[in-house]
Design an enzyme around this catalytic site. Structure first.
Site, short mmCIF file in Angstrom:
data_model
loop_
_atom_site.label_atom_id
_atom_site.label_comp_id
_atom_site.label_asym_id
_atom_site.label_seq_id
_atom_site.Cartn_x
_atom_site.Cartn_y
_atom_site.Cartn_z
CB SER A 5 -27.88 108.30 -10.19
OG SER A 5 -28.35 108.04 -11.50
N PRO A 6 -24.97 110.13 -8.68
CG PRO A 6 -23.16 111.57 -8.97
CD PRO A 6 -24.11 110.71 -9.74
CG LEU A 7 -25.68 115.05 -6.92
CD1 LEU A 7 -25.75 116.33 -7.76
CD2 LEU A 7 -25.25 115.38 -5.49
N GLY A 52 -31.17 118.52 -1.90
CA GLY A 52 -32.10 119.10 -0.92
C GLY A 52 -33.15 119.98 -1.57
CE1 TYR A 72 -26.96 107.62 -20.92
CE2 TYR A 72 -24.93 108.87 -20.84
CZ TYR A 72 -25.77 107.91 -20.32
OH TYR A 72 -25.39 107.22 -19.18
N GLY A 92 -30.76 114.35 -8.12
CA GLY A 92 -31.04 115.71 -7.61
C GLY A 92 -31.62 115.70 -6.20
CG LEU A 119 -28.58 112.43 -2.07
CD1 LEU A 119 -27.50 111.43 -2.50
CD2 LEU A 119 -28.72 112.43 -0.55
N1 NAP Z 1 -24.52 103.58 -16.67
C1 NAP Z 1 -25.80 103.81 -16.46
O1 NAP Z 1 -26.66 102.92 -16.59
C2 NAP Z 1 -26.21 105.20 -16.05
C3 NAP Z 1 -27.52 105.45 -15.59
C4 NAP Z 1 -27.85 106.75 -15.21
C5 NAP Z 1 -26.89 107.77 -15.29
N2 NAP Z 1 -25.64 107.49 -15.76
C6 NAP Z 1 -24.60 108.56 -15.84
O2 NAP Z 1 -24.52 109.23 -14.60
C7 NAP Z 1 -24.65 110.64 -14.79
C8 NAP Z 1 -25.34 111.25 -13.58
O3 NAP Z 1 -26.53 110.57 -13.25
P1 NAP Z 1 -27.97 111.27 -13.18
O4 NAP Z 1 -28.02 112.41 -14.10
O5 NAP Z 1 -28.94 110.15 -13.28
O6 NAP Z 1 -28.11 111.75 -11.66
P2 NAP Z 1 -27.41 112.79 -10.70
O7 NAP Z 1 -26.05 113.13 -11.14
O8 NAP Z 1 -27.60 112.21 -9.37
O9 NAP Z 1 -28.38 114.06 -10.83
C9 NAP Z 1 -28.22 114.98 -11.86
C10 NAP Z 1 -29.33 115.99 -11.80
O10 NAP Z 1 -29.40 116.58 -10.51
C11 NAP Z 1 -29.70 117.94 -10.61
N3 NAP Z 1 -28.57 118.70 -10.04
C12 NAP Z 1 -27.25 118.50 -10.25
N4 NAP Z 1 -26.52 119.39 -9.54
C13 NAP Z 1 -27.40 120.15 -8.89
C14 NAP Z 1 -27.27 121.25 -8.00
N5 NAP Z 1 -26.07 121.69 -7.63
N6 NAP Z 1 -28.40 121.82 -7.49
C15 NAP Z 1 -29.62 121.36 -7.84
N7 NAP Z 1 -29.81 120.33 -8.69
C16 NAP Z 1 -28.71 119.74 -9.20
C17 NAP Z 1 -29.90 118.26 -12.07
O11 NAP Z 1 -31.30 118.14 -12.34
P3 NAP Z 1 -32.01 119.14 -13.37
O12 NAP Z 1 -31.35 118.87 -14.68
O13 NAP Z 1 -33.45 118.71 -13.31
O14 NAP Z 1 -31.77 120.52 -12.84
C18 NAP Z 1 -29.12 117.15 -12.75
O15 NAP Z 1 -29.61 116.87 -14.04
C19 NAP Z 1 -25.43 110.78 -16.10
O16 NAP Z 1 -25.20 112.02 -16.72
C20 NAP Z 1 -24.88 109.62 -16.90
O17 NAP Z 1 -23.65 109.98 -17.51
C21 NAP Z 1 -25.29 106.23 -16.12
#
Ligand code: NAP
Length: 324
Positions: A210-212, A219, A63, A215, A217
């Site tokens: 990526s639990p959401l 909505g 990152y 983003g 999930l």
């Molecule tokens: N091990 C791996 O290969 C791997 C791969 C991917 C991710 N990860 C880890 O998993 C973490 C999370 O994954 P992710 O960032 O891909 O996906 P995520 O947690 O599903 O989605 C995060 C994004 O959703 C949006 N969001 C979050 N809360 C919100 C809310 N309350 N209302 C509206 N939008 C909201 C934001 O987008 P905006 O920033 O556009 O507002 C945020 O950046 C990463 O930070 C990383 O540490 C690991």
């Protein structure tokens, strides 16, 4: 919500941690995946997580080439958190590297983290290294024995690769603490590909990334499909089929149910999605939502502060199953 144990280690973590991929300062390829947020916002995001009861943070060398680790360390310092007071997980990227790099680069990982111990050191992915998986794991075990990291984990490993990792580490006297994989209401592959069963059998924690679903999930794209255009290019590409009009229509009934449940509990759809994730699989799954604003981090932490009942979880299970 009660703390969880990280694998069979002595480390206790909150069911929700903070994913730190959003902290990259616009560096490297990361700028195509996440928006650039500065240190001030990062510190506010970390502060909101801590205030909400989050006790651990997941970062990675990848990152921003160490930038996320540095920004996290600065944020923790600015929030008055001393090294060792929270749990820190980071990852080694194997791409184009030999296992020998693991030992050679640990000094810079620890330096970037500003004195925070590495409680969990993960191999970021099973592919791309010039060395075998067992050689990488033996190098990880050596770091643990040398006291440079507390525990060893993997990421994106299949059930078979987890078995292998567990076996190789056991030969070295080390336990496999965690496997970090994508899991959310729209991505439930772990239930079919053996990863969930293997984790339960071996006592390995699954860290849901990526639990959401980036983003979706929350909505927010269902409410306003035009917001898809604001996403960084790679997020648009990765989420493509889910973000088209057809994709959004397909997931609309699930999102509508999440909104109804959210209204009943006074929470947001994102909180419903996260609460389902950390309860549906029992103790095995913890989640690391990412946040680029303090309000998002506070919302994520708030997912630990209410309970969906059995019937509510079953409804989400039923509506999401055909979508994954
Ligand atoms: N091990 C791996 O290969 C791997 C791969 C991917 C991710 N990860 C880890 O998993 C973490 C999370 O994954 P992710 O960032 O891909 O996906 P995520 O947690 O599903 O989605 C995060 C994004 O959703 C949006 N969001 C979050 N809360 C919100 C809310 N309350 N209302 C509206 N939008 C909201 C934001 O987008 P905006 O920033 O556009 O507002 C945020 O950046 C990463 O930070 C990383 O540490 C690991």
């Amino acid at each position: 919500m009660k703390a969880r144990t990280l694998g069979t280690t002595d480390i206790e973590i909150s069911p929700i941690g903070l994913g730190c991929m959003q902290f990259t300062g616009g560096r490297s390829v990361a700028k195509y995946i996440v928006r650039d947020i500065g240190q001030e916002t990062v510190t506010a995001v970390v502060g909101a997580s801590l205030d909400g009861g989050v006790t651990w943070f997941d970062t990675a060398e990848m990152y921003g080439g160490g930038q996320s680790e540095r920004m996290l360390a600065t944020a923790l310092k600015e929030c008055g958190i001393a090294p060792g007071e929270v749990t820190v997980a980071t990852k080694w990227p194997p791409l184009g590297r030999t296992a020998g790099h693991i030992g050679r680069s640990i000094g810079s990982r620890l330096r970037h983290l500003g004195g925070h111990p590495i409680h969990l050191y993960q191999i970021h992915m099973p592919t791309g290294s010039l060395s075998s998986i067992p050689a990488q794991l033996r190098a990880m075990a050596a770091l643990q024995r040398a006291g440079k990291v507390r525990h060893v984990g993997v990421s994106n490993f299949s059930a078979r690769q987890m078995e292998l990792a567990h076996r190789v580490l056991a030969q070295e006297g080390v336990t496999l603490a965690a496997n970090q994989v994508r899991i959310n209401l729209l991505h439930r592959n772990v239930e079919r590909d053996g990863v969930l069963d293997t984790a339960r059998r071996l006592g390995v924690t699954l860290i849901a990334y990526s639990p959401l679903e980036g983003g979706i999930l929350t909505g927010r794209f269902h409410d306003d499909p035009a917001r898809v255009r604001d996403l960084p290019p790679m997020r648009r590409v990765f989420g493509h089929s889910r973000l088209t009009a057809k994709g959004l229509a397909r997931t609309a009934p699930l999102v509508a149910a999440m909104k109804d449940l959210g209204r009943a509990h006074g929470v947001s759809p994102a909180q419903v999605a996260l609460n389902w994730l950390i309860t549906h699989y029992g103790e095995t799954v913890v989640a690391i939502p990412g946040a680029s604003r303090p309000a998002q981090a506070a919302e994520a932490a708030g997912a630990m502060a209410f309970e969906l009942d059995r019937a509510e979880r079953d409804l989400l299970d039923e509506l999401s199953r055909p979508l994954t």
